[in-house]
Design a protein around this motif. Structure first.
Motif, short mmCIF file in Angstrom:
data_model
loop_
_atom_site.label_atom_id
_atom_site.label_comp_id
_atom_site.label_asym_id
_atom_site.label_seq_id
_atom_site.Cartn_x
_atom_site.Cartn_y
_atom_site.Cartn_z
N ILE A 90 10.66 7.34 4.71
CA ILE A 90 10.02 6.05 5.00
C ILE A 90 9.03 5.79 3.89
O ILE A 90 8.17 6.64 3.60
N VAL A 91 9.11 4.64 3.23
CA VAL A 91 8.23 4.30 2.10
C VAL A 91 7.22 3.24 2.56
O VAL A 91 7.62 2.16 2.99
N ALA A 92 5.92 3.57 2.45
CA ALA A 92 4.86 2.66 2.89
C ALA A 92 4.05 2.18 1.69
O ALA A 92 3.29 2.95 1.10
N PRO A 93 4.21 0.91 1.29
CA PRO A 93 3.43 0.38 0.16
C PRO A 93 1.94 0.30 0.51
O PRO A 93 1.55 0.34 1.68
N GLY A 94 1.12 0.17 -0.52
CA GLY A 94 -0.32 0.02 -0.33
C GLY A 94 -0.77 -1.43 -0.43
O GLY A 94 0.03 -2.35 -0.61
N GLY A 95 -2.10 -1.61 -0.32
CA GLY A 95 -2.68 -2.94 -0.40
C GLY A 95 -3.89 -3.12 0.49
O GLY A 95 -4.24 -4.24 0.85
N GLY A 96 -4.55 -2.04 0.86
CA GLY A 96 -5.80 -2.15 1.61
C GLY A 96 -5.65 -2.65 3.03
O GLY A 96 -6.62 -3.10 3.63
N PHE A 97 -4.45 -2.59 3.61
CA PHE A 97 -4.15 -3.11 4.95
C PHE A 97 -4.40 -4.62 5.05
O PHE A 97 -4.44 -5.17 6.14
N LEU A 123 8.91 0.32 4.72
CA LEU A 123 8.19 -0.12 5.92
C LEU A 123 7.27 -1.29 5.58
O LEU A 123 6.31 -1.12 4.84
N LYS A 124 7.59 -2.45 6.11
CA LYS A 124 6.69 -3.61 6.00
C LYS A 124 5.88 -3.63 7.30
O LYS A 124 6.31 -4.16 8.31
N TYR A 125 4.72 -2.97 7.26
CA TYR A 125 3.93 -2.78 8.48
C TYR A 125 2.95 -3.93 8.67
O TYR A 125 2.58 -4.64 7.73
N ARG A 126 2.53 -4.10 9.93
CA ARG A 126 1.61 -5.18 10.27
C ARG A 126 0.25 -4.97 9.62
O ARG A 126 -0.26 -3.85 9.55
N ASP A 183 20.17 13.64 8.36
CA ASP A 183 19.76 14.70 9.27
C ASP A 183 18.43 14.29 9.90
O ASP A 183 17.44 14.13 9.19
N PRO A 184 18.36 14.07 11.22
CA PRO A 184 17.12 13.58 11.83
C PRO A 184 15.96 14.55 11.68
O PRO A 184 14.81 14.15 11.84
N ALA A 185 16.25 15.81 11.36
CA ALA A 185 15.18 16.79 11.15
C ALA A 185 14.63 16.74 9.74
O ALA A 185 13.69 17.48 9.42
N ARG A 186 15.19 15.85 8.89
CA ARG A 186 14.76 15.79 7.48
C ARG A 186 14.33 14.38 7.09
O ARG A 186 14.66 13.87 6.03
N VAL A 187 13.58 13.75 7.97
CA VAL A 187 13.05 12.41 7.72
C VAL A 187 11.57 12.54 7.35
O VAL A 187 10.74 12.94 8.17
N GLY A 188 11.23 12.22 6.12
CA GLY A 188 9.85 12.32 5.64
C GLY A 188 9.23 10.96 5.44
O GLY A 188 9.81 9.93 5.78
N MET A 189 8.03 10.96 4.86
CA MET A 189 7.31 9.70 4.63
C MET A 189 6.53 9.79 3.33
O MET A 189 5.92 10.83 3.02
N MET A 190 6.56 8.71 2.56
CA MET A 190 5.83 8.60 1.30
C MET A 190 5.03 7.31 1.34
O MET A 190 5.56 6.25 1.71
N GLY A 191 3.75 7.37 0.99
CA GLY A 191 2.91 6.18 1.01
C GLY A 191 2.01 6.12 -0.20
O GLY A 191 1.65 7.14 -0.78
N PHE A 192 1.64 4.91 -0.57
CA PHE A 192 0.83 4.66 -1.75
C PHE A 192 -0.49 4.01 -1.34
O PHE A 192 -0.49 3.00 -0.63
N SER A 193 -1.62 4.59 -1.76
CA SER A 193 -2.94 4.02 -1.49
C SER A 193 -3.13 3.85 0.02
O SER A 193 -3.13 4.83 0.76
N ALA A 194 -3.27 2.61 0.52
CA ALA A 194 -3.38 2.43 1.97
C ALA A 194 -2.16 2.98 2.68
O ALA A 194 -2.24 3.52 3.79
#
Length: 306
Positions: A90-97, A123-126, A183-194
């Motif tokens: 899962i890739v989470a971009p930054g931007g100070g929320f 991930l385009k999060y709220r 593989d559901p056991a190999r789901v990671g997350m990467m995020g930048f700044s926020a």
């Protein structure tokens, strides 16, 4: 430099006024942009936020960014079957929320992962609200960048809505693992700044079964954390001249003292928001280092215990 200015502008919303002034980053030159069409975008099950104006897209230096996101989505980047490793990120971009550098720290990163056989989901999060007026938003970011108080200051911690979206994204990818060859056991997350704050928060606040299998916070806040005894392996990259850098390296020490796997890359110079790597600096090598780290941990995870 121009290529990276878009995220540095939004990152100023994270910094304290003194840190923003010290960084001496250029004033942003944002321009409104049409909403891009991204086929295959998945709407997540978390509720729509009602306290935001309409979602608003803009560019700086040619790169898409978005603000006032009220509905969380995932955008899949799936590798061809002959390259697929079975892992996902899962890739989470930054931007100070307050915004998302979604092209530079989302789509580009996800495509790079897919090109190397790793399924990626942007991930385009709220987000939290910014002014309806584009000019007011631009002027508020410019003020923060020269050390003046912002009319829409950043939150002290990861907002609950962003954490809910990350948890929903992780659940979705695991629930549809067969559809994507994952593989559901190999789901990671990467995020930048926020997005790195958010990535760390998934480890610190979610139940163990809901956490990512591994994390890669890129230019996170480097202060110490209370690390769970079963925290996942962590890869970190940051530049020494980043305003989020802490010389105590508390984040790294926290993982190390908890006896959890950690790899850390401190780059001499690149500032904040270098994405996949700032030209002319050694940060261009962090992504390949991450891939080697994941391969090493994948081998370790599958090596029989003696």
């Amino acid at each position: 430099m121009r290529r990276m200015m878009n995220h540095v502008a939004l990152a100023a919303l994270i910094a304290t006024p003194l840190a923003a002034a010290a960084a001496q980053v250029p004033v942003p030159h944002f321009a409104p942009a049409p909403t891009p069409v991204k086929a295959g975008e998945i709407t997540l099950s978390t509720p729509r936020s009602r306290d935001l104006p309409a979602e608003n897209w803009f560019r700086d230096g040619g790169y898409y960014q978005v603000r006032n996101v009220g509905q969380a989505t995932l955008l899949p980047f799936i590798p061809p079957a002959n390259l697929a490793t079975g892992e996902a990120v899962i890739v989470a971009p930054g931007g100070g929320f307050r915004g998302l550098a979604i092209e530079n720290e989302g789509w580009a990163v996800a495509q790079a992962l897919a090109d190397r056989g790793i399924a990626a989901f942007v991930l385009k999060y709220r987000l939290l609200p910014t002014p309806t007026s584009f000019d007011a938003f631009r002027d508020g970011v410019a003020a923060a960048m020269v050390g003046k108080p912002s009319a829409f200051p950043p939150p002290a911690d990861t907002p609950d809505r962003a954490l809910e979206d990350a948890a929903a994204g992780l659940r979705y990818v695991r629930a549809h693992a067969d559809d994507y060859g994952i593989d559901p056991a190999r789901v990671g997350m990467m995020g930048f700044s926020a997005g790195a704050f958010l990535t760390l928060t998934t480890v610190l606040k979610l139940p163990p079964a809901d956490r990512p299998a591994f994390i890669a916070p890129i230019y996170p806040r480097m202060t110490a954390r209370d690390v769970p005894a079963d925290a996942p392996p962590m890869f970190v990259a940051i530049a020494a001249d980043d305003f989020l850098m802490d010389p105590s390296l508390g984040l790294i020490s926290s993982w190390y003292r908890a006896k959890r796997p950690v790899e850390f890359h401190l780059y001499q110079q690149a500032g904040h928001g270098f994405g996949l790597g700032r030209p002319g600096t050694s940060t261009a090598g962090w992504f390949d280092a991450f891939l080697r780290w994941r391969e090493q941990n994948r081998r370790l995870a599958t090596t029989p215990k003696r």
